[in-house]
Design a protein around this motif. Structure first.
Motif, short mmCIF file in Angstrom:
data_model
loop_
_atom_site.label_atom_id
_atom_site.label_comp_id
_atom_site.label_asym_id
_atom_site.label_seq_id
_atom_site.Cartn_x
_atom_site.Cartn_y
_atom_site.Cartn_z
N ALA A 9 97.26 29.54 80.41
CA ALA A 9 98.44 29.43 81.29
C ALA A 9 99.69 28.99 80.53
N GLY A 10 99.89 29.56 79.35
CA GLY A 10 101.11 29.28 78.61
C GLY A 10 101.13 27.96 77.88
N GLN A 11 100.00 27.25 77.79
CA GLN A 11 99.97 25.98 77.07
C GLN A 11 99.84 26.18 75.56
N ALA A 12 99.58 27.41 75.13
CA ALA A 12 99.51 27.73 73.71
C ALA A 12 99.87 29.20 73.54
N VAL A 13 100.30 29.55 72.36
CA VAL A 13 100.46 30.96 71.98
C VAL A 13 99.10 31.46 71.52
N LEU A 16 97.76 41.65 69.43
CA LEU A 16 98.27 41.26 70.74
C LEU A 16 98.73 39.81 70.69
N ARG A 17 99.77 39.50 71.47
CA ARG A 17 100.31 38.14 71.50
C ARG A 17 100.64 37.74 72.93
N TRP A 18 100.07 36.63 73.36
CA TRP A 18 100.40 36.04 74.66
C TRP A 18 101.29 34.83 74.39
N PRO A 19 102.51 34.81 74.90
CA PRO A 19 103.44 33.72 74.58
C PRO A 19 103.13 32.44 75.34
N ALA A 20 103.73 31.36 74.87
CA ALA A 20 103.62 30.06 75.54
C ALA A 20 104.85 29.82 76.40
N ARG A 21 104.75 28.80 77.26
CA ARG A 21 105.87 28.47 78.14
C ARG A 21 106.91 27.60 77.45
N THR A 22 106.49 26.89 76.40
CA THR A 22 107.39 25.94 75.73
C THR A 22 107.52 26.32 74.26
N LEU A 77 93.08 23.01 73.12
CA LEU A 77 94.10 21.99 73.37
C LEU A 77 93.71 20.63 72.85
N ASP A 78 92.47 20.46 72.40
CA ASP A 78 92.02 19.20 71.81
C ASP A 78 92.59 19.06 70.42
N GLY A 79 93.66 18.30 70.30
CA GLY A 79 94.30 18.15 69.00
C GLY A 79 95.15 19.33 68.61
N GLY A 80 95.34 20.27 69.55
CA GLY A 80 96.06 21.48 69.20
C GLY A 80 97.55 21.34 69.03
N SER A 81 98.10 20.18 69.40
CA SER A 81 99.54 20.04 69.31
C SER A 81 100.05 20.02 67.88
N ALA A 82 99.14 19.74 66.93
CA ALA A 82 99.57 19.73 65.52
C ALA A 82 99.50 21.16 64.97
N ALA A 83 100.31 22.03 65.54
CA ALA A 83 100.24 23.44 65.18
C ALA A 83 100.79 23.69 63.80
#
Length: 290
Positions: free
Chosen positions: A46-50, A13-19, A284-290
């Motif tokens: 709420a779409g802040q991550a896949v 299953l995959r929930w997409p992100a908004r960006t 989301l803690d440091g998660g931007s470095a995907a």
């Protein structure tokens, strides 16, 4: 979607992100669960991550994937999902048995895992002297294990089974309803759980006894955190973990800090709003470095 693994195709299953540049997290469910257990976490993200979550072999959409089962096999399956979908090095999130699987994935495939969030699992304790492994598994899992030998005349009866579970008293949600209903296979009046009994028995024994699985949390090659529920699988006051038990298990708190999630039990730590919010905060803690 599906990902080919030895023995068949895993449903994912995959929930997409908004960006387009949002981080991605790969989430691994518990022993008798399925990927929709992560629905509340997905909602709170709420779409802040896949969010990508496989049904482990022997469960739900992956119930036809053949054995062998076991935690190392699941870890290799998760690694295959990460590779096939081009997600590595990934942030892995595991609940209950899925936490042991996540830790093993990091140890067996360090190049594919950059960070781990372990939720009410992965830290093992030896069985007390004289305790049989089957009795221990039945004691720990309770109704979740008992239902595997049951049939249900209709979907409402299965819902009633879960509504009577102490961990869900007064806390039932549409997300929990969808997750539990997704577990059903067969036809009325003989609906049953999708979980393959041989898979659950093998995986349960390894959660209790496998040395590699027990050692994984102490050998992690990456940043990790353990979130633990203060209440148990039946909402009893004593959960799987507490500070004294964590200390006795020898967890290195500088490498793997352990954090209590107030007001949570083993299920609500991912399925209740407060528990899911704690998980999302870590994602989301440091998660931007995907």
């Amino acid at each position: 979607m599906t990902v080919a693994v030895p023995g068949g195709d895993l449903t994912v299953l995959r929930w997409p992100a908004r960006t387009p540049h949002a981080p991605t997290v790969v989430a691994v469910h518990g022993i008798t669960a399925n990927a929709l257990a992560w629905g509340t976490v997905a909602d709170r993200l709420a779409g802040q991550a896949v969010l990508v979550a496989p049904d482990l072999r022997g469960r739900a959409g992956s119930r036809e994937v053949t054995g062998p089962f076991g935690l190392a096999r699941h870890a290799d399956d998760v690694a295959q999902v990460v590779q096939a979908l081009g997600l590595g090095p990934a942030l892995l999130l595991g609940h209950s048995m899925g936490a042991w699987v996540g830790a093993l994935t990091a140890v067996r495939h360090p190049e594919l895992v950059r960070r781990l969030i372990l939720v009410d699992g992965a830290l093992s304790f030896p069985l007390p002297a004289g305790v049989d492994e089957d009795d221990a598994l039945a004691h720990v899992l309770g109704p979740a294990l008992a239902r595997l030998s049951m049939t249900f005349p209709d979907r409402a009866a299965y819902r009633d089974f879960w509504l009577a579970h102490p961990a869900f008293a007064g806390a039932w949600t549409d997300r929990w309803d969808a997750y539990t209903q997704r577990d059903l296979v067969g036809e009325e009046p003989e609906l049953r759980s999708s979980c393959v009994p041989d898979a659950i028995r093998q995986d349960g024994r390894e959660v209790l006894l496998d040395e590699d699985a027990a050692a994984a949390i102490h050998r992690l090659p990456c940043r990790a955190e353990l979130l633990w529920a203060e209440r148990g699988l039946l909402d009893e006051p004593q959960g799987l973990y507490d500070p004294a038990r964590i200390e006795r298990a020898g967890l290195d708190g500088t490498r793997v800090p352990a954090t209590r999630v107030p007001g949570s039990n083993h299920y609500s730590i991912i399925g209740g709003a407060a528990g899911a919010d704690a998980v999302v905060e870590r994602i989301l803690d440091g998660g931007s470095a995907a």
